[in-house]
Design a protein around this motif. Structure first.
Motif, PDB file in Angstrom:
ATOM      1  N   GLY A  74       0.799  -1.210   0.000  1.00 27.10           N
ATOM      2  CA  GLY A  74       0.000   0.000   0.000  1.00 27.10           C
ATOM      3  C   GLY A  74       0.835   1.265   0.000  1.00 27.10           C
ATOM      4  N   ARG A  75       0.140   2.378   0.032  1.00 25.32           N
ATOM      5  CA  ARG A  75       0.809   3.670   0.018  1.00 25.32           C
ATOM      6  C   ARG A  75       0.130   4.609   1.009  1.00 25.32           C
ATOM      7  NH1 ARG A  75      -1.320   7.047  -5.313  1.00 25.32           N
ATOM      8  NH2 ARG A  75      -3.401   7.448  -4.479  1.00 25.32           N
ATOM      9  N   ALA A  76       0.876   5.607   1.455  1.00 27.48           N
ATOM     10  CA  ALA A  76       0.322   6.649   2.322  1.00 27.48           C
ATOM     11  C   ALA A  76       0.597   7.994   1.669  1.00 27.48           C
ATOM     12  CB  ALA A  76       0.949   6.586   3.711  1.00 27.48           C
ATOM     13  N   VAL A  77      -0.398   8.870   1.697  1.00 23.72           N
ATOM     14  CA  VAL A  77      -0.277  10.200   1.116  1.00 23.72           C
ATOM     15  C   VAL A  77      -0.240  11.217   2.254  1.00 23.72           C
ATOM     16  CG1 VAL A  77      -1.282  11.912  -0.432  1.00 23.72           C
ATOM     17  CG2 VAL A  77      -1.520   9.459  -0.943  1.00 23.72           C
ATOM     18  N   ILE A  78       0.841  11.971   2.318  1.00 29.50           N
ATOM     19  CA  ILE A  78       1.056  12.965   3.362  1.00 29.50           C
ATOM     20  C   ILE A  78       0.969  14.356   2.749  1.00 29.50           C
ATOM     21  CG2 ILE A  78       2.704  13.878   5.053  1.00 29.50           C
ATOM     22  CD1 ILE A  78       3.917  11.069   5.204  1.00 29.50           C
ATOM     23  N   ARG A  79       0.216  15.216   3.363  1.00 36.79           N
ATOM     24  CA  ARG A  79       0.129  16.594   2.868  1.00 36.79           C
ATOM     25  C   ARG A  79       1.408  17.363   3.237  1.00 36.79           C
ATOM     26  NH1 ARG A  79      -2.126  21.807   5.377  1.00 36.79           N
ATOM     27  NH2 ARG A  79      -1.817  23.280   3.676  1.00 36.79           N
ATOM     28  N   ALA A  80       2.121  17.874   2.232  1.00 37.51           N
ATOM     29  CA  ALA A  80       3.250  18.772   2.444  1.00 37.51           C
ATOM     30  C   ALA A  80       2.742  20.188   2.236  1.00 37.51           C
ATOM     31  CB  ALA A  80       4.389  18.460   1.469  1.00 37.51           C
ATOM     32  N   TYR A  81       2.849  21.038   3.246  1.00 41.14           N
ATOM     33  CA  TYR A  81       2.198  22.338   3.161  1.00 41.14           C
ATOM     34  C   TYR A  81       3.019  23.393   2.434  1.00 41.14           C
ATOM     35  CZ  TYR A  81       4.660  23.199   7.633  1.00 41.14           C
ATOM     36  OH  TYR A  81       5.592  23.313   8.640  1.00 41.14           O
ATOM     37  N   TYR A  82       4.173  23.033   1.930  1.00 44.47           N
ATOM     38  CA  TYR A  82       4.889  23.873   0.968  1.00 44.47           C
ATOM     39  C   TYR A  82       5.856  22.974   0.208  1.00 44.47           C
ATOM     40  CZ  TYR A  82       8.975  23.976   4.128  1.00 44.47           C
ATOM     41  OH  TYR A  82      10.050  23.632   4.909  1.00 44.47           O
ATOM     42  N   GLU A  83       6.445  23.491  -0.842  1.00 47.06           N
ATOM     43  CA  GLU A  83       7.393  22.725  -1.634  1.00 47.06           C
ATOM     44  C   GLU A  83       8.804  23.102  -1.232  1.00 47.06           C
ATOM     45  OE1 GLU A  83       8.085  21.236  -6.212  1.00 47.06           O
ATOM     46  OE2 GLU A  83       6.953  23.078  -5.859  1.00 47.06           O
ATOM     47  N   PRO A  84       9.602  22.146  -0.782  1.00 46.91           N
ATOM     48  CA  PRO A  84      10.964  22.491  -0.373  1.00 46.91           C
ATOM     49  C   PRO A  84      11.810  22.895  -1.566  1.00 46.91           C
ATOM     50  CG  PRO A  84      10.686  20.107  -0.418  1.00 46.91           C
ATOM     51  CD  PRO A  84       9.324  20.706  -0.657  1.00 46.91           C
ATOM     52  N   ALA A  85      12.821  23.709  -1.303  1.00 44.78           N
ATOM     53  CA  ALA A  85      13.718  24.130  -2.373  1.00 44.78           C
ATOM     54  C   ALA A  85      14.674  23.011  -2.757  1.00 44.78           C
ATOM     55  CB  ALA A  85      14.503  25.362  -1.931  1.00 44.78           C
ATOM     56  N   SER A  86      14.894  22.064  -1.841  1.00 46.76           N
ATOM     57  CA  SER A  86      15.867  20.999  -2.049  1.00 46.76           C
ATOM     58  C   SER A  86      15.529  19.858  -1.105  1.00 46.76           C
ATOM     59  CB  SER A  86      17.282  21.525  -1.770  1.00 46.76           C
ATOM     60  OG  SER A  86      18.222  20.475  -1.661  1.00 46.76           O
ATOM     61  N   LEU A  87      16.088  18.674  -1.380  1.00 49.43           N
ATOM     62  CA  LEU A  87      15.973  17.546  -0.457  1.00 49.43           C
ATOM     63  C   LEU A  87      17.315  17.238   0.207  1.00 49.43           C
ATOM     64  CD1 LEU A  87      13.612  15.015  -2.281  1.00 49.43           C
ATOM     65  CD2 LEU A  87      13.072  16.602  -0.427  1.00 49.43           C
ATOM     66  N   ASN A  88      18.206  18.201   0.186  1.00 47.19           N
ATOM     67  CA  ASN A  88      19.536  18.022   0.763  1.00 47.19           C
ATOM     68  C   ASN A  88      19.624  18.824   2.061  1.00 47.19           C
ATOM     69  OD1 ASN A  88      22.223  17.851   1.434  1.00 47.19           O
ATOM     70  ND2 ASN A  88      22.990  18.451  -0.588  1.00 47.19           N
ATOM     71  N   PRO A  89      19.506  18.187   3.233  1.00 44.38           N
ATOM     72  CA  PRO A  89      19.532  18.926   4.499  1.00 44.38           C
ATOM     73  C   PRO A  89      20.847  19.637   4.773  1.00 44.38           C
ATOM     74  CG  PRO A  89      18.621  16.727   4.809  1.00 44.38           C
ATOM     75  CD  PRO A  89      19.228  16.762   3.434  1.00 44.38           C
ATOM     76  N   ILE A  90      21.918  19.238   4.075  1.00 44.05           N
ATOM     77  CA  ILE A  90      23.197  19.917   4.282  1.00 44.05           C
ATOM     78  C   ILE A  90      23.193  21.272   3.598  1.00 44.05           C
ATOM     79  CG2 ILE A  90      25.671  19.838   3.726  1.00 44.05           C
ATOM     80  CD1 ILE A  90      25.586  16.839   4.200  1.00 44.05           C
ATOM     81  N   ALA A  91      22.669  21.327   2.387  1.00 47.95           N
ATOM     82  CA  ALA A  91      22.705  22.560   1.600  1.00 47.95           C
ATOM     83  C   ALA A  91      21.459  23.407   1.747  1.00 47.95           C
ATOM     84  CB  ALA A  91      22.933  22.225   0.121  1.00 47.95           C
ATOM     85  N   ALA A  92      20.407  22.874   2.335  1.00 47.37           N
ATOM     86  CA  ALA A  92      19.136  23.600   2.432  1.00 47.37           C
ATOM     87  C   ALA A  92      18.734  23.768   3.883  1.00 47.37           C
ATOM     88  CB  ALA A  92      18.044  22.856   1.667  1.00 47.37           C
ATOM     89  N   ASP A  93      18.540  25.019   4.306  1.00 44.17           N
ATOM     90  CA  ASP A  93      18.071  25.320   5.647  1.00 44.17           C
ATOM     91  C   ASP A  93      16.552  25.233   5.620  1.00 44.17           C
ATOM     92  OD1 ASP A  93      17.817  26.123   8.223  1.00 44.17           O
ATOM     93  OD2 ASP A  93      18.327  28.224   7.860  1.00 44.17           O
ATOM     94  N   ASP A  94      16.024  24.012   5.540  1.00 49.88           N
ATOM     95  CA  ASP A  94      14.619  23.810   5.235  1.00 49.88           C
ATOM     96  C   ASP A  94      14.091  22.604   5.996  1.00 49.88           C
ATOM     97  OD1 ASP A  94      12.307  22.634   3.637  1.00 49.88           O
ATOM     98  OD2 ASP A  94      12.642  24.472   2.515  1.00 49.88           O
ATOM     99  N   GLY A  95      13.002  22.805   6.742  1.00 53.24           N
ATOM    100  CA  GLY A  95      12.452  21.730   7.556  1.00 53.24           C
ATOM    101  C   GLY A  95      12.007  20.528   6.763  1.00 53.24           C
ATOM    102  N   LEU A  96      11.316  20.744   5.642  1.00 47.19           N
ATOM    103  CA  LEU A  96      10.831  19.605   4.861  1.00 47.19           C
ATOM    104  C   LEU A  96      11.971  18.799   4.269  1.00 47.19           C
ATOM    105  CD1 LEU A  96       7.600  20.706   2.947  1.00 47.19           C
ATOM    106  CD2 LEU A  96       7.867  18.858   4.594  1.00 47.19           C
ATOM    107  N   ALA A  97      13.071  19.460   3.928  1.00 48.55           N
ATOM    108  CA  ALA A  97      14.230  18.721   3.420  1.00 48.55           C
ATOM    109  C   ALA A  97      14.703  17.710   4.451  1.00 48.55           C
ATOM    110  CB  ALA A  97      15.361  19.687   3.055  1.00 48.55           C
ATOM    111  N   VAL A  98      14.680  18.109   5.725  1.00 54.26           N
ATOM    112  CA  VAL A  98      15.068  17.205   6.805  1.00 54.26           C
ATOM    113  C   VAL A  98      14.033  16.102   6.972  1.00 54.26           C
ATOM    114  CG1 VAL A  98      15.537  17.013   9.277  1.00 54.26           C
ATOM    115  CG2 VAL A  98      16.339  19.009   7.999  1.00 54.26           C
ATOM    116  N   TRP A  99      12.765  16.472   7.023  1.00 58.04           N
ATOM    117  CA  TRP A  99      11.715  15.500   7.316  1.00 58.04           C
ATOM    118  C   TRP A  99      11.629  14.414   6.247  1.00 58.04           C
ATOM    119  CZ3 TRP A  99       7.844  20.024   8.169  1.00 58.04           C
ATOM    120  CH2 TRP A  99       8.162  20.678   9.368  1.00 58.04           C
TER     121      TRP A  99
END
Length: 580
Positions: A74-99
């Protein structure tokens, strides 16, 4: 530890930032490995319909969410309330990138147990064990055997050294993480499965800092220059990361979704779900409708008015409600470099002009408490501080004293020919930011201060914050259950950290530096309580409130547990009947 910058939703769900310890992981007071936590947990007690109904009203997940044996698929769909600029937590100061990335795609050497509330002790991840020696100056990590990257190559110590070389390299963004490693002297490969960290001085959060860093493959990042590492087109880790975690990156459809798929070759307990889809839905009205149609399984960042007036039968029968205090705070950040905000008297006056209690009653029905501290509000670093009262008369006196008067009788305060007029930068999809802006504009207008509102997309906001090109902005910081304020409040973090607001205070610097060298927890907590009082008195930012996370989880999703470290979908499974 590092803070994570977030735009403000009406209800913030925040992945915690960053723990300390001078022991090997084996001496960890019984902290569990999260990879086996779901299997080791005792069966929950049976719950009744009455108990489940009460849990729904109170925002508690009922015992039934952990009931039954886990099922695969199966699959789970999670609402992301904004679009992160990157998925790299080292280069992006962004909560969703970490999560999204950390622990699911890429993994650190060790991690905090997400279910060990409130301590969140460290447990093994890519390192199966470690030793701390030389009075806390050295940590030696032994990598797990048999771990492979998602492209099939084996994990090596060289991957660890390459990751930290990039993190510490001049030119690599790393604004939130780099200040944590100011005292780090070297990261050395002892042998292909062993790596040693050496610090110039003992650092009480050394292990916590290391636990914040996702290890990345040397064969991907090793030859990249600093500028190439930052660019999405040159570094796959930014938009299509390769990791070792329980999920693999599958696709990113801009403005629509980010998809992870199960890693069948994972070294630990494999995920139960086949796919996790982060559906990008900035608009709260759209998110509510998608939840009502049961098209999302986790409605993240539910707005307080939706929470308070949730009468739709679908929500009451097909979802569980979740409410808990987050390790974060919402604030208005003043650019202390600007002439309007350089004087602490003015910043205190601005706090007295903003009726926080009235604002909270209006915005979130009084659900959230006021913020008076830059640390986790429920932790030992936050003292009891009396909030600054709403007092326009006292505020006017402070502004007059600081030279901001209406010299030309035009209705606006000015000084040396400069009108007190500033621009508040907000993210357009943040309803709360808009309410802060509207409330502030009216409150300050009455005091002769002009506020202009500028809506700016998230990527542009982050760029302007990094460059210091703004007057004021409404934001939230994720601080985690234990943190080091160096990256945010120290003056050195203006150029090499996340002190976007140009705040400088020698006493604050001294307290931060002293606390970093103290190994006794109680003594350090005492220093941080002093720091908290000074920061609140100086008001480098306008402290507003501590968000309470409000969310909805579909009843078919099992294995869900609230955590300051956000959701852990690797532990979820689906109840095929979708029943309670």
């Amino acid at each position: 530890m590092a803070r994570r910058l977030l735009w403000i939703s009406a209800s913030l769900l925040l992945a915690a930032c960053p723990r300390s310890g001078g022991r090997s992981h084996a001496d960890s007071d019984g902290a569990r490995d999260p990879a086996t936590a779901a299997e080791a947990a005792p069966p929950p007690p049976a719950s009744t319909a009455t108990e489940d109904a009460k849990a729904w009203l109170e925002g508690r997940l009922p015992p039934s969410v952990l009931a039954g044996p886990p099922r695969e698929g199966g699959r789970a769909v999670i609402r992301a309330y904004y679009e992160p600029a990157s998925l790299n937590p080292i280069a992006a100061d962004d909560g969703l990138a970490v999560w999204i990335d950390l622990h699911l795609i890429n993994e650190p050497l060790l991690r905090r147990d997400p279910y060990d509330d409130p301590r969140y002790r460290l447990v093994p991840a890519l390192a199966e064990r470690w030793e701390v020696t030389d009075g806390g100056r050295q940590q030696t990590f032994h990598l797990r055997p048999g771990v492979r990257w998602h492209d099939g190559r084996p994990l090596r110590a060289a991957d660890v050294t390459a990751t930290f070389e990039k993190l510490r390299a001049p030119g690599v963004k790393g604004t939130a993480l780099r200040p944590l490693f100011e005292l780090l002297d070297s990261v050395q490969e002892v042998d292909p499965s062993t790596v040693r960290f050496t610090w110039r001085e003992p650092y009480f959060l050394a292990l916590d800092a290391i636990a914040r860093v996702p290890i990345q493959p040397a064969h991907v990042i090793g030859k990249l220059s600093a500028s190439e590492y930052n660019e999405a087109s040159k570094n796959p880790m930014n938009r299509s990361p390769i990791g070792t975690g329980p999920f693999r990156f599958a696709e990113w459809v801009a403005g629509e979704k980010i998809v992870l798929e199960k890693n069948p070759d994972y070294w630990g307990r494999k995920a139960y779900l086949d796919r996790v889809i982060y559906r990008i839905v900035p608009d709260h009205t759209v998110a509510r409708e998608l939840a009502r149609r049961e098209e999302i399984d986790l409605w993240d960042a539910v707005q307080p008015h939706d929470w308070a007036k949730m009468t739709d039968r679908v929500f009451r029968t097909r979802f569980h409600r979740v409410k808990y205090l987050t390790a974060s705070y919402v604030f208005v950040g003043w650019n202390n470099r600007r002439p309007f905000f350089h004087d602490a008297r003015v910043r205190r006056a601005l706090a007295m002009l903003f009726d926080v209690d009235a604002f909270l009653r209006h915005v979130n029905f009084g659900i959230a408490p006021r913020a008076t501290c830059p640390f986790y509000a429920a932790g030992p670093d936050c003292p009891k501080i009396e909030p600054i009262p709403y007092d326009p008369a006292a505020a006017a006196a402070l502004l007059d004293e600081a030279g901001w008067r209406d010299h030309d009788d035009d209705g606006w305060r000015d000084r040396d020919g400069l009108r007190f007029s500033f621009t508040l930068m907000i993210y357009p999809q943040s309803t709360v930011s808009e309410r802060i802006a509207t409330f502030m504009t009216e409150a300050y207008r009455k005091a002769g201060i002009e506020v202009h509102i500028q809506k700016t997309e998230w990527s542009a906001m982050v760029k302007r914050l990094d460059e210091g090109e703004f007057d004021a902005t409404a934001l939230a910081w994720d601080v985690g259950p234990r943190s080091d304020p160096m990256a945010f409040w120290h003056s050195r973090a203006i150029e090499a950290g996340a002190n976007h607001f140009g705040f400088v205070d020698p006493e604050v610097d001294r307290l931060i530096e002293a606390a970093r060298l103290v190994r006794d927890d109680e003594a350090r907590h005492a220093l941080y309580r002093r720091l908290s009082r000074r920061l609140y008195a100086l008001q480098p930012v306008l402290f507003l409130y501590v968000p309470v996370h409000l969310g909805l989880v579909h009843v078919k999703v099992r294995g869900v547990r609230p955590s300051l470290l956000w959701w852990q979908p690797q532990d979820w499974w689906l109840n095929e009947t979708g029943g309670l």
